[in-house]
Motif scaffolding. Structure first.
Motif, PDB file in Angstrom:
ATOM      1  N   ASN A 170      80.719  60.486  -1.700  1.00  8.62           N
ATOM      2  CA  ASN A 170      79.812  59.547  -1.016  1.00  8.62           C
ATOM      3  C   ASN A 170      80.547  58.464  -0.263  1.00  8.62           C
ATOM      4  OD1 ASN A 170      77.663  60.823  -1.997  1.00  8.62           O
ATOM      5  ND2 ASN A 170      77.187  59.343  -3.609  1.00  8.62           N
ATOM      6  N   GLN A 171      81.575  57.930  -0.928  1.00  3.46           N
ATOM      7  CA  GLN A 171      82.321  56.812  -0.362  1.00  3.46           C
ATOM      8  C   GLN A 171      82.962  57.204   0.977  1.00  3.46           C
ATOM      9  OE1 GLN A 171      82.525  53.724  -1.503  1.00  3.46           O
ATOM     10  NE2 GLN A 171      83.950  53.105   0.130  1.00  3.46           N
ATOM     11  N   GLU A 172      83.664  58.327   0.966  1.00  3.30           N
ATOM     12  CA  GLU A 172      84.351  58.748   2.192  1.00  3.30           C
ATOM     13  C   GLU A 172      83.341  59.111   3.285  1.00  3.30           C
ATOM     14  OE1 GLU A 172      87.311  61.870   2.052  1.00  3.30           O
ATOM     15  OE2 GLU A 172      87.920  61.250   4.074  1.00  3.30           O
ATOM     16  N   ILE A 173      82.272  59.763   2.881  1.00  5.98           N
ATOM     17  CA  ILE A 173      81.251  60.157   3.870  1.00  5.98           C
ATOM     18  C   ILE A 173      80.667  58.896   4.522  1.00  5.98           C
ATOM     19  CG2 ILE A 173      78.959  61.231   4.109  1.00  5.98           C
ATOM     20  CD1 ILE A 173      79.888  63.306   2.028  1.00  5.98           C
ATOM     21  N   SER A 177      71.296  65.878   0.660  1.00  4.98           N
ATOM     22  CA  SER A 177      70.834  65.279  -0.599  1.00  4.98           C
ATOM     23  C   SER A 177      71.428  63.882  -0.805  1.00  4.98           C
ATOM     24  CB  SER A 177      71.213  66.180  -1.779  1.00  4.98           C
ATOM     25  OG  SER A 177      72.616  66.158  -1.961  1.00  4.98           O
ATOM     26  N   LEU A 178      72.344  63.480   0.071  1.00  4.95           N
ATOM     27  CA  LEU A 178      73.030  62.185  -0.115  1.00  4.95           C
ATOM     28  C   LEU A 178      72.232  61.024   0.496  1.00  4.95           C
ATOM     29  CD1 LEU A 178      76.613  63.411   0.897  1.00  4.95           C
ATOM     30  CD2 LEU A 178      75.679  63.163  -1.420  1.00  4.95           C
ATOM     31  N   ALA A 179      71.969  60.014  -0.322  1.00  4.24           N
ATOM     32  CA  ALA A 179      71.155  58.874   0.110  1.00  4.24           C
ATOM     33  C   ALA A 179      71.731  58.208   1.357  1.00  4.24           C
ATOM     34  CB  ALA A 179      71.050  57.868  -1.028  1.00  4.24           C
ATOM     35  N   GLU A 180      73.062  58.070   1.411  1.00  6.54           N
ATOM     36  CA  GLU A 180      73.710  57.384   2.545  1.00  6.54           C
ATOM     37  C   GLU A 180      73.410  58.115   3.847  1.00  6.54           C
ATOM     38  OE1 GLU A 180      75.073  58.189  -0.267  1.00  6.54           O
ATOM     39  OE2 GLU A 180      75.962  56.373  -1.129  1.00  6.54           O
ATOM     40  N   VAL A 181      73.513  59.437   3.793  1.00  7.76           N
ATOM     41  CA  VAL A 181      73.271  60.249   4.992  1.00  7.76           C
ATOM     42  C   VAL A 181      71.798  60.122   5.396  1.00  7.76           C
ATOM     43  CG1 VAL A 181      73.241  62.620   5.888  1.00  7.76           C
ATOM     44  CG2 VAL A 181      75.149  61.855   4.459  1.00  7.76           C
ATOM     45  N   ARG A 182      70.915  60.175   4.416  1.00  4.66           N
ATOM     46  CA  ARG A 182      69.476  60.105   4.722  1.00  4.66           C
ATOM     47  C   ARG A 182      69.126  58.755   5.342  1.00  4.66           C
ATOM     48  NH1 ARG A 182      67.361  64.726   3.215  1.00  4.66           N
ATOM     49  NH2 ARG A 182      65.464  64.080   4.262  1.00  4.66           N
ATOM     50  N   ASP A 207      66.107  71.407  -1.604  1.00  6.78           N
ATOM     51  CA  ASP A 207      65.295  70.452  -0.843  1.00  6.78           C
ATOM     52  C   ASP A 207      64.171  69.874  -1.708  1.00  6.78           C
ATOM     53  OD1 ASP A 207      66.884  71.025   1.340  1.00  6.78           O
ATOM     54  OD2 ASP A 207      65.409  72.280   2.361  1.00  6.78           O
ATOM     55  N   ALA A 208      63.586  70.741  -2.549  1.00  2.53           N
ATOM     56  CA  ALA A 208      62.438  70.301  -3.353  1.00  2.53           C
ATOM     57  C   ALA A 208      62.852  69.538  -4.605  1.00  2.53           C
ATOM     58  CB  ALA A 208      61.586  71.508  -3.737  1.00  2.53           C
ATOM     59  N   ASN A 209      64.102  69.743  -5.027  1.00  4.15           N
ATOM     60  CA  ASN A 209      64.518  69.146  -6.307  1.00  4.15           C
ATOM     61  C   ASN A 209      65.525  68.017  -6.186  1.00  4.15           C
ATOM     62  OD1 ASN A 209      63.120  70.755  -8.538  1.00  4.15           O
ATOM     63  ND2 ASN A 209      63.825  72.313  -7.092  1.00  4.15           N
ATOM     64  N   ARG A 210      65.890  67.632  -4.970  1.00  5.96           N
ATOM     65  CA  ARG A 210      66.858  66.525  -4.857  1.00  5.96           C
ATOM     66  C   ARG A 210      66.157  65.207  -5.225  1.00  5.96           C
ATOM     67  NH1 ARG A 210      66.696  67.499   1.323  1.00  5.96           N
ATOM     68  NH2 ARG A 210      64.861  66.306   1.867  1.00  5.96           N
ATOM     69  N   LYS A 211      66.994  64.227  -5.599  1.00  5.79           N
ATOM     70  CA  LYS A 211      66.447  62.939  -6.036  1.00  5.79           C
ATOM     71  C   LYS A 211      65.910  62.143  -4.846  1.00  5.79           C
ATOM     72  CE  LYS A 211      68.682  59.789  -8.404  1.00  5.79           C
ATOM     73  NZ  LYS A 211      70.013  59.374  -8.843  1.00  5.79           N
ATOM     74  N   GLU A 212      66.695  62.184  -3.767  1.00  7.32           N
ATOM     75  CA  GLU A 212      66.387  61.371  -2.587  1.00  7.32           C
ATOM     76  C   GLU A 212      65.426  62.115  -1.638  1.00  7.32           C
ATOM     77  OE1 GLU A 212      66.891  57.823  -0.550  1.00  7.32           O
ATOM     78  OE2 GLU A 212      67.822  58.336  -2.463  1.00  7.32           O
ATOM     79  N   SER A 213      64.237  61.562  -1.415  1.00  2.85           N
ATOM     80  CA  SER A 213      63.228  62.151  -0.505  1.00  2.85           C
ATOM     81  C   SER A 213      63.087  63.668  -0.624  1.00  2.85           C
ATOM     82  CB  SER A 213      63.553  61.861   0.966  1.00  2.85           C
ATOM     83  OG  SER A 213      64.044  60.610   1.166  1.00  2.85           O
ATOM     84  N   PRO A 214      62.704  64.175  -1.786  1.00  2.00           N
ATOM     85  CA  PRO A 214      62.566  65.637  -1.900  1.00  2.00           C
ATOM     86  C   PRO A 214      61.463  66.178  -1.000  1.00  2.00           C
ATOM     87  CG  PRO A 214      61.635  64.544  -3.822  1.00  2.00           C
ATOM     88  CD  PRO A 214      62.291  63.473  -3.009  1.00  2.00           C
TER      89      PRO A 214
END
Ligand code: DC
Length: 227
Positions: free
Chosen positions: A55-58, A105-110, A185-192
């Motif tokens: 996450n950090q590097e992304i 699935s990464l919050a930062e990207v979303r 997509d349906a099971n991720r924590k962030e905006s499934p």
């Protein structure tokens, strides 16, 4: 004519992008393929050999990514550009499809992409296709559609599409990729991936492309008259 926001969400490979394109042309609306944005980020990370779980590097790389769409006047296709390079065909390759669910699935990207999608749609007269448009990006969209179809049919359609572009991919590989992406997509924590409560479901398993476009155009025209 009143302008509305149309949110087109649903499972992978059920024809959202081509339907959205046809709808945009018919209504003279703008079209934003949000899946292409997640794919462009994925391509960038893969090319730069960045660990997709770091996450950090992304996060450190995100400010250097510029994603935009440009209409190809010859084909009418809204092509995806990553830092001014046309990546439209590369982002559709299996290598990207196999990694895009992890990246999305990464919050930062979303957060990075959702802000751009909201800015792009703020003037309305726009159709966005994705997974979280009706639930997160534009929860007040005037029209929300949730598209789905039998996974076997989706895989057959995608195999044909890829073959037309000269890519031969095994049917089982495509089916497995759709099943994995649907699950992630349906099971991720962030905006499934969820059907918004007020979305209308369109199951395209037994519909031709024309029938599915006509159905949604009809709904859109009704909605535009109502507002
Ligand atoms: O629509 P598509 O298949 O090109 O999308 C690629 C991936 O991006 C998909 O597996 C899930 C993700 N995606 C997402 O998480 N949220 C969106 N709004 C659009 C796509």
């Amino acid at each position: 004519m009143p302008k509305i926001v149309i949110a087109l969400d649903g499972h992978s490979g059920c024809g959202k992008s081509s339907t959205a394109k046809a709808l945009a042309e018919c209504l003279q609306y703008a079209y934003i393929d949000t899946g292409a944005m997640y794919r462009a980020v994925t391509l960038y990370l893969l090319r730069n050999q960045i660990d997709l779980t770091d996450n950090q590097e992304i996060s450190e790389h995100l400010p250097y990514l510029r994603i935009r769409f440009q209409r190809n006047p010859k084909t009418g296709i809204n092509e995806t550009f990553l830092n001014d390079e046309n990546v439209e065909s590369e982002i559709r390759m299996m290598r990207v499809s196999e990694n895009v669910s992890q990246v999305s699935s990464l919050a930062e990207v979303r957060h990075f992409l959702v802000a751009q999608q909201q800015a792009a749609g703020k003037e309305k007269a726009v159709i966005l296709d994705g997974r979280d448009i009706g639930t997160v990006v534009f929860p007040n969209a005037e029209l929300k559609i949730f598209m789905t179809a039998d996974v076997q049919i989706r895989a057959e359609r995608r195999q044909k599409e890829l073959a037309e572009k000269g890519q031969r991919v095994d049917l089982e590989e495509i089916t497995k990729n759709f099943e994995q992406r649907d699950f992630m997509d349906a099971n991720r924590k962030e905006s499934p991936l969820r059907k918004a409560k007020d979305a209308i479901t369109i199951n395209t398993t037994y519909l031709t492309f024309e029938e599915q476009v006509n159905e949604i155009v009809k709904l859109a025209k009704q909605k535009i008259q109502e507002v």
